[in-house]
Design a protein around this motif. Sequence first.
Motif, PDB file in Angstrom:
ATOM      1  N   MET A   1      74.266 -64.941 -34.487  1.00 18.35           N
ATOM      2  CA  MET A   1      73.938 -63.431 -33.797  1.00 18.35           C
ATOM      3  C   MET A   1      73.236 -62.547 -34.982  1.00 18.35           C
ATOM      4  O   MET A   1      73.417 -62.700 -35.981  1.00 18.35           O
ATOM      5  N   LEU A   2      71.995 -62.142 -34.328  1.00 17.33           N
ATOM      6  CA  LEU A   2      71.330 -60.893 -35.132  1.00 17.33           C
ATOM      7  C   LEU A   2      72.028 -59.679 -35.406  1.00 17.33           C
ATOM      8  O   LEU A   2      72.352 -59.343 -34.181  1.00 17.33           O
ATOM      9  N   SER A   3      72.248 -59.335 -36.565  1.00 15.83           N
ATOM     10  CA  SER A   3      73.247 -58.296 -36.604  1.00 15.83           C
ATOM     11  C   SER A   3      72.462 -57.222 -37.732  1.00 15.83           C
ATOM     12  O   SER A   3      72.012 -57.866 -38.727  1.00 15.83           O
ATOM     13  N   LYS A   4      72.531 -55.935 -37.350  1.00 14.76           N
ATOM     14  CA  LYS A   4      72.227 -54.950 -38.513  1.00 14.76           C
ATOM     15  C   LYS A   4      73.048 -53.641 -38.357  1.00 14.76           C
ATOM     16  O   LYS A   4      73.498 -53.511 -37.520  1.00 14.76           O
ATOM     17  N   SER A  13      78.832 -38.438 -39.799  1.00 15.04           N
ATOM     18  CA  SER A  13      77.972 -39.327 -39.265  1.00 15.04           C
ATOM     19  C   SER A  13      78.491 -40.634 -39.211  1.00 15.04           C
ATOM     20  O   SER A  13      78.926 -41.082 -40.333  1.00 15.04           O
ATOM     21  N   PRO A  14      78.679 -41.337 -38.104  1.00 16.59           N
ATOM     22  CA  PRO A  14      79.020 -42.926 -38.166  1.00 16.59           C
ATOM     23  C   PRO A  14      78.164 -43.869 -38.792  1.00 16.59           C
ATOM     24  O   PRO A  14      77.034 -43.732 -38.714  1.00 16.59           O
ATOM     25  N   ARG A  15      78.847 -44.684 -39.205  1.00 14.56           N
ATOM     26  CA  ARG A  15      77.972 -45.952 -39.493  1.00 14.56           C
ATOM     27  C   ARG A  15      77.937 -46.977 -38.368  1.00 14.56           C
ATOM     28  O   ARG A  15      79.077 -46.932 -37.628  1.00 14.56           O
ATOM     29  N   VAL A  16      76.976 -47.505 -37.868  1.00  8.35           N
ATOM     30  CA  VAL A  16      76.894 -48.539 -36.565  1.00  8.35           C
ATOM     31  C   VAL A  16      76.364 -49.868 -37.094  1.00  8.35           C
ATOM     32  O   VAL A  16      75.372 -49.944 -37.564  1.00  8.35           O
ATOM     33  N   ALA A 225      64.825 -54.954 -30.693  1.00  8.92           N
ATOM     34  CA  ALA A 225      65.348 -53.764 -31.595  1.00  8.92           C
ATOM     35  C   ALA A 225      66.027 -52.962 -30.471  1.00  8.92           C
ATOM     36  O   ALA A 225      66.166 -53.073 -29.194  1.00  8.92           O
ATOM     37  N   TRP A 226      66.772 -52.062 -30.956  1.00  8.79           N
ATOM     38  CA  TRP A 226      67.961 -51.097 -30.320  1.00  8.79           C
ATOM     39  C   TRP A 226      68.087 -49.814 -30.939  1.00  8.79           C
ATOM     40  O   TRP A 226      68.689 -48.895 -30.201  1.00  8.79           O
ATOM     41  N   GLU A 227      67.252 -49.363 -31.727  1.00  2.11           N
ATOM     42  CA  GLU A 227      67.592 -47.940 -32.471  1.00  2.11           C
ATOM     43  C   GLU A 227      66.233 -47.361 -32.450  1.00  2.11           C
ATOM     44  O   GLU A 227      65.275 -47.988 -32.785  1.00  2.11           O
ATOM     45  N   ALA A 228      66.285 -45.966 -31.998  1.00  2.00           N
ATOM     46  CA  ALA A 228      65.071 -45.224 -31.900  1.00  2.00           C
ATOM     47  C   ALA A 228      65.846 -43.868 -32.038  1.00  2.00           C
ATOM     48  O   ALA A 228      66.967 -43.449 -31.950  1.00  2.00           O
ATOM     49  N   THR A 229      64.753 -42.679 -32.272  1.00  2.00           N
ATOM     50  CA  THR A 229      65.216 -41.413 -32.361  1.00  2.00           C
ATOM     51  C   THR A 229      65.241 -40.731 -31.034  1.00  2.00           C
ATOM     52  O   THR A 229      64.283 -41.013 -30.327  1.00  2.00           O
TER      53      THR A 229
END
Length: 297
Positions: A1-4, A13-16, A225-229
Amino acid sequence: MLSKTSPSRGPGSPRVIAAYEPDSGSIEYIVVDEATKQAALIDPVLDFDPRHARTSTKSAQWALDTLKVEGLALAWILDTHPHADHLMASAWLKEQTGAPTVIGERIRDIAKLWRKIYNLDDEFESERTFDRHVSESETLRLGDLEIRVMLSPGHTLGSVTYVVDDAAFVHDTFMQPDAGTTRAGFPGGSARELYRSLQVIPAMPDDTRVFVGHDYGTEKRKEPAWEATVREHREHNKHVGGGVSEEEFVHVREARDATLDLPDRMLHALQVNFRGGRLPEPEDDGQRYLKIPVNRF
């Protein structure tokens, strides 16, 4: 699995930690309070091969292995809605860890629709399945952090978003800015309600991290991709960025939804997910069976 990993930005602020399941394009998340090492899982995946009707726990095991390696204590197993494109791993993970399972309270209303579709009038009682049903503005403690619940209907009539300080887990509302938004054409879904849900998330602070439930890439972007602002979505989201009106969005979203096939796991997945990821009980031959409505869709 691709993990980041998306690192914490400091106190509060959490770590994700995220993992991408390529067969269904799903992303599951581990949300970490760095101060106390407590963690929550969001939308964990039970792998399913529809060609052979075979399940496996590979993706869910990734979450367990990561928790162990990181020395994290699992506080919650959270689902945003009963998914149509993958099976939930919530029940299996609860068996492994004892952590409580959580879902939005309006799963009860969604289940009513699907009981009729599956002709299973006595099934899908979520009180038998989930430990906690959460409502708009309710909060959960995660160590020193707070998980806030927002109702975000549209994709389903009872989807919820989980907000942890500067991180918003928006499930099937937004996709990545270059992909737009998710579909709203399932039973109980509404493009108009989805638009209104999409207006709440961009009202958050500009630098809020927006974590989506799915990604399939685009013609130009092949890597998931799965993160943006929030700012990126507000200004550049393909479907609503730059101030698209409700009528414009509804027209585009409904026209797009009319061209989409059902997810290949949908009719398998929902009857499992209303049970929190549990398969139906074995029949008298010891075998478990799924029920598929023929010519219904």
